[in-house]
Design a protein around this motif. Structure first.
Motif, PDB file in Angstrom:
ATOM      1  N   SER A  61       1.031  -1.087   0.162  1.00 27.71           N
ATOM      2  CA  SER A  61      -0.069  -0.035  -0.180  1.00 27.71           C
ATOM      3  C   SER A  61       0.688   1.122  -0.181  1.00 27.71           C
ATOM      4  N   VAL A  62       2.153   0.778   0.850  1.00 22.96           N
ATOM      5  CA  VAL A  62       2.801   2.338   0.883  1.00 22.96           C
ATOM      6  C   VAL A  62       3.698   2.312  -0.157  1.00 22.96           C
ATOM      7  N   LYS A  63       3.882   1.337  -1.058  1.00 27.36           N
ATOM      8  CA  LYS A  63       4.338   1.527  -1.742  1.00 27.36           C
ATOM      9  C   LYS A  63       3.954   2.316  -3.634  1.00 27.36           C
ATOM     10  N   GLY A  64       1.926   2.085  -3.235  1.00 22.54           N
ATOM     11  CA  GLY A  64       1.653   2.372  -4.389  1.00 22.54           C
ATOM     12  C   GLY A  64       1.408   3.666  -3.674  1.00 22.54           C
ATOM     13  N   VAL A  65       1.519   4.792  -3.125  1.00 23.24           N
ATOM     14  CA  VAL A  65       1.274   5.840  -2.379  1.00 23.24           C
ATOM     15  C   VAL A  65       1.929   5.989  -2.863  1.00 23.24           C
ATOM     16  N   GLN A  66       3.379   6.486  -2.239  1.00 28.30           N
ATOM     17  CA  GLN A  66       4.472   6.664  -2.401  1.00 28.30           C
ATOM     18  C   GLN A  66       5.645   6.861  -4.023  1.00 28.30           C
ATOM     19  N   SER A  67       4.461   5.820  -4.640  1.00 23.86           N
ATOM     20  CA  SER A  67       4.646   5.916  -6.692  1.00 23.86           C
ATOM     21  C   SER A  67       4.430   7.578  -7.024  1.00 23.86           C
ATOM     22  N   THR A  68       3.279   7.823  -6.781  1.00 23.53           N
ATOM     23  CA  THR A  68       3.004   8.843  -7.090  1.00 23.53           C
ATOM     24  C   THR A  68       3.595  10.269  -6.571  1.00 23.53           C
ATOM     25  N   GLY A  69       4.547  10.064  -5.551  1.00 24.01           N
ATOM     26  CA  GLY A  69       5.047  11.382  -5.198  1.00 24.01           C
ATOM     27  C   GLY A  69       4.206  12.333  -4.208  1.00 24.01           C
ATOM     28  N   VAL A  70       3.429  11.168  -4.136  1.00 24.29           N
ATOM     29  CA  VAL A  70       2.565  11.963  -2.470  1.00 24.29           C
ATOM     30  C   VAL A  70       3.726  10.461  -1.436  1.00 24.29           C
ATOM     31  N   MET A  71       3.398  11.479  -0.245  1.00 27.14           N
ATOM     32  CA  MET A  71       3.617  10.813   1.433  1.00 27.14           C
ATOM     33  C   MET A  71       2.537   9.642   2.012  1.00 27.14           C
ATOM     34  N   ALA A  72       3.162   9.331   1.845  1.00 29.59           N
ATOM     35  CA  ALA A  72       1.976   7.945   3.070  1.00 29.59           C
ATOM     36  C   ALA A  72       2.369   8.222   4.024  1.00 29.59           C
ATOM     37  N   ASN A  73       1.449   7.522   5.169  1.00 26.15           N
ATOM     38  CA  ASN A  73       1.966   7.652   6.085  1.00 26.15           C
ATOM     39  C   ASN A  73       1.212   6.183   7.642  1.00 26.15           C
ATOM     40  N   LEU A  74       2.184   5.545   8.167  1.00 28.48           N
ATOM     41  CA  LEU A  74       2.045   4.384   8.356  1.00 28.48           C
ATOM     42  C   LEU A  74       1.282   4.380   9.915  1.00 28.48           C
ATOM     43  N   LYS A  75      -0.033   3.848  10.196  1.00 30.35           N
ATOM     44  CA  LYS A  75      -1.035   4.044  11.451  1.00 30.35           C
ATOM     45  C   LYS A  75      -1.517   3.074  12.156  1.00 30.35           C
ATOM     46  N   HIS A  76      -1.429   3.095  13.327  1.00 29.75           N
ATOM     47  CA  HIS A  76      -1.536   3.897  13.973  1.00 29.75           C
ATOM     48  C   HIS A  76      -0.345   3.195  15.417  1.00 29.75           C
ATOM     49  N   TYR A  77       1.202   3.762  14.840  1.00 27.56           N
ATOM     50  CA  TYR A  77       1.079   2.397  15.683  1.00 27.56           C
ATOM     51  C   TYR A  77       2.189   2.625  17.789  1.00 27.56           C
ATOM     52  N   VAL A  78       1.816   1.584  18.049  1.00 24.07           N
ATOM     53  CA  VAL A  78       1.548   0.010  17.332  1.00 24.07           C
ATOM     54  C   VAL A  78      -0.048  -0.498  19.071  1.00 24.07           C
ATOM     55  N   LEU A  79      -0.176  -1.141  18.856  1.00 29.43           N
ATOM     56  CA  LEU A  79      -0.827  -2.475  19.526  1.00 29.43           C
ATOM     57  C   LEU A  79      -2.041  -1.093  19.600  1.00 29.43           C
TER      58      LEU A  79
END
Length: 827
Positions: free
Chosen positions: A215-233
């Motif tokens: 999912s991150v790869k797909g987002v950032q392939s467009t030149g937009v920043m991804a944000n992985l959430k919610h860290y953690v548990l």
């Protein structure tokens, strides 16, 4: 683990349209006076200058250092906290914010002098969100509503998840937004988690980590920043700010943290969002061990951590605990923890080192430079260029590949299009398909429906707001009675069965529904479970009288099919009384059509369960949710006597500075009141718990049927010189239809101390009668245990059973292999 990171590193595997008319004109109208506590304007020099940092041949690290060296302290500090664009009491007059951009979830000013763009971020789990719970903050702005993340996980297809991430990010760029607040990644430790539908990966760390990475790869392939959430548990959403998630380090490393590690090292997200809750006694957004020592230190991650909206409680604790940017600060109990004047007080007193401020800014700059946000910032006004038909088709494809055929006795499905009469019952199937509630809700094409609220939802901001323009939501959560996307399963079924008499009953009157079913050749019952941010159901049982409805219809018609729309597993006391059951999840933009595709066999079902379906709540590690022991809310300073109702940002900031103005005020007492003991299951989440306890669930993790049948043969195992194990086998479609299969490999140590673990899978499409040779390399950290004393993953010497399976409970092929003890390197 190096194998998984290197291998996937080499593989590359929300909103589309804006309605014309008055709604769009509102966005271009004259700005109104903004709330003084939320003004995003900052006095900055807008005259751009050139310098070596604009040389794209230099590394992002070098360019970030060059920009940082040019920045004033004020320029650095304005990049460290954001403003909520969604419910500002009036639009900001800041000329640097466009009309669409000022209505995003989080806005962080840029530094035009050095070419640093402002950040415009919004939630994007199911598509680009627009407000909260269907309350649009950009009236008229509709978009592609993708199926839930739980549904995407059920596809077991990284490439589809990557395609969805790319599509969502393209829709972001079209609006001038440059940061996607997603994907969501948390293991589903409890089948009642209100936000499980938002998270990729279900209950397995390998599945979760790989899907989130793509999912991150797909987002950032467009030149937009991804944000992985919610860290953690972050597993409980109700009262989450009061919760302490308690779990030992080894178990955490082998489960939830392992999922994040895989996602970070394969997907390379440039930002991570810390959560509301405590973990082992420390708040997530100021957790030195998780943020500084593990994420930034051990894993060598170069990105920045930003807070969830309202998750910051202490300036100094957050700065030193690894939080790089405060999001939408007005949600933090209206306390601007990262306001420039507050951070300056900490710098002046020596409580905050200048080196830490520089590190925070450098990480944000690196994220912009490494994704292209700095060099190629999105421009608003490109909505017409979006491939709307392509994105809608993608949403439908994901839904059809995600729907799980749980049961199909007597091959009742697929339905013949020549059926004479079909009764469709319940679930608002006449209107549309259910979707999840909360901040992830998307306004889809055709608008969003809330029938339990009296028809089409009122897409205007709520009338009830607090002193700072934030919405006051009934009950303190984003729950509600359900949001519906206008894709009617009833209409889709009628369109397929044109020769049939298709009639509908809402299912409110059980007797009337049964009478309708009795007169039909086929009965299709829709049952719904509403899940939403801020609300965890007490039970996995269906709400209302839906169980009684299913039993009544099944008693009246032996050809009854149940279609489940849910964000979680549900209990099915009627499971033995109905011949066919589909889990449709929240199927998105064309969910009604996707359900019909499966019912009539236009698409062969290939979804697999990413979560175990328990027989009842009693089978879970915690049969009952823990509750708060005492009433607790983070204290908010009392208003200053004689102060205006709406304080300025400067007045609010002064409350965070010591009385003498020479440092930060002492942090207020902040402690949890709900402890959730995840040590009960430890790293044995979901199917591992059932295997460990020898429990027989209703439906096992990985389960899913189709309209054809696959068999496995010729299993061979090989061990390389580096100790890595590869499994080779053949999959054959022995049925009469083309279809897709998901062969899964599970391993378990023979000494009895090793739980069952998913070590690999693939998804393949095969025509009838065809076969394919499969080769899967097992992931080393799945075989390993985390040794707390050595602070390493260690594969223990011994024998392991390996199963090639249809699900966690249904092996087809079994073999074994031996391993030597091996300490895995820190990648």
């Amino acid at each position: 683990m190096a194998s998984i990171f290197r291998r996937h590193a080499m593989i590359s595997c929300a909103f589309v349209g804006l309605a014309a008319g008055p709604a769009l004109a509102q966005l271009d109208g004259p700005p109104v006076t903004p709330n003084p506590a939320l003004i995003a304007s900052t006095k900055v020099d807008t005259k751009a200058i050139d310098g070596p940092w604009r040389d794209r041949s230099l590394s992002p690290e070098r360019r970030a250092d060059l920009i940082l060296a040019q920045m004033t302290l004020d320029e650095k500090l304005i990049m460290l906290r954001g403003f909520s664009g969604g419910f500002i009491g009036g639009r900001s007059k800041d000329p640097l914010i466009g009309p669409m951009q000022r209505l995003t979830g989080n806005y962080v000013p840029g530094v035009p002098r050095l070419g640093i763009p402002a950040l415009h971020a919004s939630d994007a789990i199911l598509g680009v969100s627009n407000g909260i719970n269907g309350v649009a903050v950009r009236p008229g702005d509709e978009a592609t509503a993708f199926p839930s993340a739980m549904a995407m996980t059920a596809t077991f297809e990284p490439a589809l998840v990557e395609a969805e991430g790319k599509a969502v990010a393209e829709e972001f760029r079209a609006r001038g937004m440059n940061m996607v607040l997603g994907p969501g990644l948390n293991l589903a430790r409890d089948a009642r988690g209100g936000r499980n539908f938002e998270y990729l990966g279900g209950e397995d760390p390998l599945l979760a980590g790989i899907l989130a990475a793509y999912s991150v790869k797909g987002v950032q392939s467009t030149g937009v920043m991804a944000n992985l959430k919610h860290y953690v548990l972050h597993d409980q959403t109700a009262d989450s700010g009061k919760v302490d998630a308690v779990l030992g380090d080894a178990a955490l490393r082998e489960s939830d943290l392992l999922a994040v590690e895989i996602a970070v090292k394969i997907g390379k997200p440039v930002s991570v969002m810390c959560a509301y809750h405590f973990t082992n006694g420390s708040r997530s957004c100021q957790h030195d061990y998780l943020n500084n020592k593990v994420l930034k230190g051990e894993w060598g991650w170069k990105g920045f951590i930003l807070s969830d909206f309202g998750a910051v409680h202490d300036t100094l604790g957050a700065v030193l605990g690894g939080l790089d940017q405060e999001s939408a600060w007005a949600f933090d109990r209206t306390m601007p923890h990262y306001a420039p004047q507050v951070l300056k007080a900490g710098l002046a007193s020596g409580q905050i080192p200048q080196s830490r401020i520089d590190d925070m800014v450098r990480r944000i700059l690196w994220a912009m430079l490494s994704t292209g946000v700095y060099d190629n910032p999105p421009e608003p006004g490109k909505i017409a260029a979006i491939d709307q038909p392509g994105h809608v088709a993608l949403a439908r494809k994901i839904a059809t590949r995600a729907i799980v055929l749980l049961k199909n006795e007597g091959d009742l499905l697929p339905l013949a299009k020549s059926a004479r009469s079909i009764a469709v019952i319940g679930g608002r199937a006449d209107l549309g398909v259910l979707t999840g509630g909360g901040s992830s809700a998307v306004i889809p094409y055709g608008g969003i429906l809330k029938p339990d609220g009296g028809g089409p939802f009122d897409n205007s901001p709520p009338a009830n707001s607090d002193a700072n323009g934030q919405p006051i939501l009934p009950g303190g959560n984003f729950g509600g009675k359900g949001l519906y996307i206008p894709s009617s399963p009833l209409k889709a079924i009628a369109a397929r069965a044109q020769s049939a008499k298709v009639r509908f009953d809402p299912g409110v009157d059980t007797k009337a529904a049964a009478e309708l079913a009795k007169d039909a050749e086929i009965a299709v019952v829709f049952v719904n479970q509403v899940n939403a941010e801020g609300s965890d159901p007490e039970t996995i049982s269906l709400p209302g009288d839906q169980d009684r409805l299913v039993e009544a219809v099944a008693a009246a018609n032996r050809h009854t099919i149940v279609v489940i729309q849910s964000g979680n597993p549900i209990a099915m006391p009627w499971v033995d009384k109905v011949p066919a059951i589909l889990a449709a999840w929240y199927p998105g933009q064309q969910g009604g059509e996707a359900i019909a595709d499966i019912l009539f066999g236009d698409v062969n079902p290939s979804g697999r369960l990413p979560v175990t379906f328990p027989r009842s709540d009693a089978q879970q590690p915690r049969p009952h949710w823990p509750k708060a022991q005492v009433s607790y809310e983070t204290p908010v300073p009392a208003p200053v006597p004689g102060a205006p109702k709406q304080l300025t940002e400067d007045q609010l900031a002064k409350r965070l500075v010591s009385d003498d103005g020479k440092g930060l005020a002492p942090a207020q007492t902040d402690k949890p009141t709900i402890a959730i003991d995840y040590n009960i299951e430890g790293s044995d989440v979901g199917y591992r718990w059932y295997a460990r306890k020898k429990l027989d669930p209703l439906f096992a993790f990985g389960h899913g049927l189709g309209y054809t049948r696959f068999v496995y043969s010729n299993l061979r195992l090989s061990t390389a010189s580096d100790g890595s194990v590869t499994a080779r086998f053949v999959v054959r479609n022995v049925g009469k239809r083309s279809g897709a299969d998901v062969p899964q490999i599970y391993v378990a140590r023979r000494d009895g101390n090793g739980a069952l673990r998913l070590a690999g899978w693939t998804k393949i499409d095969l025509d009838a009668g065809k076969s394919r040779a499969i080769e899967l390399k097992l992931e080393p950290k799945i075989l390993a245990d985390f040794d707390e004393s050595a602070h390493r993953f260690i594969i223990k010497e011994g024998s392991y059973d390996l199963r090639v399976s249809n699900s966690a409970a249904q092996p087809q092929l079994v073999d074994s292999f031996r391993t030597a003890q091996k300490q895995l390197d820190i990648d």
